[in-house]
Scaffold this motif. Sequence first.
Motif, PDB file in Angstrom:
ATOM      1  N   PHE A  25     -10.533  27.964  -1.009  1.00 59.09           N
ATOM      2  CA  PHE A  25      -9.479  26.951  -0.901  1.00 59.09           C
ATOM      3  C   PHE A  25      -9.786  25.700  -1.724  1.00 59.09           C
ATOM      4  N   SER A  26     -10.674  25.805  -2.693  1.00 63.11           N
ATOM      5  CA  SER A  26     -11.072  24.622  -3.466  1.00 63.11           C
ATOM      6  C   SER A  26      -9.887  23.964  -4.170  1.00 63.11           C
ATOM      7  N   GLU A  27      -9.012  24.753  -4.735  1.00 67.29           N
ATOM      8  CA  GLU A  27      -7.851  24.189  -5.432  1.00 67.29           C
ATOM      9  C   GLU A  27      -6.923  23.461  -4.472  1.00 67.29           C
ATOM     10  N   GLU A  28      -6.666  24.069  -3.333  1.00 62.97           N
ATOM     11  CA  GLU A  28      -5.725  23.489  -2.370  1.00 62.97           C
ATOM     12  C   GLU A  28      -6.204  22.156  -1.810  1.00 62.97           C
ATOM     13  N   ILE A  29      -7.515  21.998  -1.638  1.00 64.56           N
ATOM     14  CA  ILE A  29      -8.008  20.737  -1.094  1.00 64.56           C
ATOM     15  C   ILE A  29      -8.503  19.781  -2.177  1.00 64.56           C
ATOM     16  N   GLY A  30      -8.462  20.219  -3.422  1.00 66.54           N
ATOM     17  CA  GLY A  30      -8.824  19.346  -4.540  1.00 66.54           C
ATOM     18  C   GLY A  30     -10.301  19.010  -4.618  1.00 66.54           C
ATOM     19  N   VAL A  31     -11.146  19.956  -4.230  1.00 67.54           N
ATOM     20  CA  VAL A  31     -12.587  19.763  -4.305  1.00 67.54           C
ATOM     21  C   VAL A  31     -13.160  20.870  -5.181  1.00 67.54           C
ATOM     22  N   ASP A  32     -13.997  20.486  -6.109  1.00 71.26           N
ATOM     23  CA  ASP A  32     -14.604  21.438  -7.030  1.00 71.26           C
ATOM     24  C   ASP A  32     -15.346  22.534  -6.259  1.00 71.26           C
ATOM     25  N   GLU A  33     -15.173  23.760  -6.699  1.00 74.12           N
ATOM     26  CA  GLU A  33     -15.807  24.889  -6.020  1.00 74.12           C
ATOM     27  C   GLU A  33     -17.321  24.741  -5.939  1.00 74.12           C
ATOM     28  N   THR A  34     -17.943  24.215  -6.963  1.00 72.36           N
ATOM     29  CA  THR A  34     -19.397  24.043  -6.947  1.00 72.36           C
ATOM     30  C   THR A  34     -19.823  23.074  -5.858  1.00 72.36           C
ATOM     31  N   VAL A  35     -19.046  22.026  -5.638  1.00 73.27           N
ATOM     32  CA  VAL A  35     -19.344  21.064  -4.571  1.00 73.27           C
ATOM     33  C   VAL A  35     -19.266  21.758  -3.213  1.00 73.27           C
ATOM     34  N   LEU A  36     -18.217  22.524  -2.998  1.00 76.06           N
ATOM     35  CA  LEU A  36     -18.077  23.256  -1.744  1.00 76.06           C
ATOM     36  C   LEU A  36     -19.203  24.283  -1.578  1.00 76.06           C
ATOM     37  N   ALA A  39     -22.273  22.383  -0.558  1.00 78.03           N
ATOM     38  CA  ALA A  39     -22.132  21.812   0.789  1.00 78.03           C
ATOM     39  C   ALA A  39     -22.252  22.880   1.871  1.00 78.03           C
ATOM     40  N   CYS A  40     -21.830  24.094   1.574  1.00 77.15           N
ATOM     41  CA  CYS A  40     -21.830  25.177   2.569  1.00 77.15           C
ATOM     42  C   CYS A  40     -23.101  26.017   2.569  1.00 77.15           C
ATOM     43  N   GLU A  41     -23.995  25.781   1.633  1.00 75.31           N
ATOM     44  CA  GLU A  41     -25.139  26.673   1.485  1.00 75.31           C
ATOM     45  C   GLU A  41     -25.987  26.800   2.754  1.00 75.31           C
ATOM     46  N   GLY A  42     -26.163  25.735   3.484  1.00 71.10           N
ATOM     47  CA  GLY A  42     -27.003  25.775   4.675  1.00 71.10           C
ATOM     48  C   GLY A  42     -26.354  26.400   5.895  1.00 71.10           C
ATOM     49  N   PHE A  43     -25.061  26.728   5.813  1.00 70.66           N
ATOM     50  CA  PHE A  43     -24.351  27.258   6.969  1.00 70.66           C
ATOM     51  C   PHE A  43     -24.385  28.777   7.068  1.00 70.66           C
ATOM     52  N   GLY A  44     -25.018  29.443   6.126  1.00 70.57           N
ATOM     53  CA  GLY A  44     -25.056  30.900   6.118  1.00 70.57           C
ATOM     54  C   GLY A  44     -25.851  31.479   7.277  1.00 70.57           C
TER      55      GLY A  44
END
Length: 134
Positions: A25-36, A39-44
């Motif tokens: 959903f990076s495009e829909e929320i306007g946040v670069d995919e790399t940033v997301l 940010a999510c790497e530790g949640f796996g």
Amino acid sequence: MTKKELAIEKRNNKFNCAQAVACSFSEEIGVDETVLFKACEGFGSGMGCLECTCGALSGAIMLAGFRNSDGNTDSPATKAATYKLTRRMVSLFQEKAGATSCKDLKGIETGKILHSCPDCITDSVEIVQEVLGL
């Protein structure tokens, strides 16, 4: 390609479950995919392989903040509304999957898988679309 298909493709390309959901959903929320992705790497695997809250659900909840927060660091006015969205997302996920912890979903202690990772991902995508309108 649907958002569900995109998220599963990302998971198949070594994204963790949180990354797969949020990055779809990076495009829909306007946040670069790399940033997301970062940010999510530790949640796996339920937050750093601790088998806590499902990563797919965590990625969805992160999107709620990006979608709803006013970003006002001096006087935030959106926290209560974002918490309400989060509670709704968690409730829907619980209904669909039967649990919210990675350990329970994977059946680590019981030997009974309640919900597979791909199912958690596609359910989380559906929840994002329903609750956040993305």
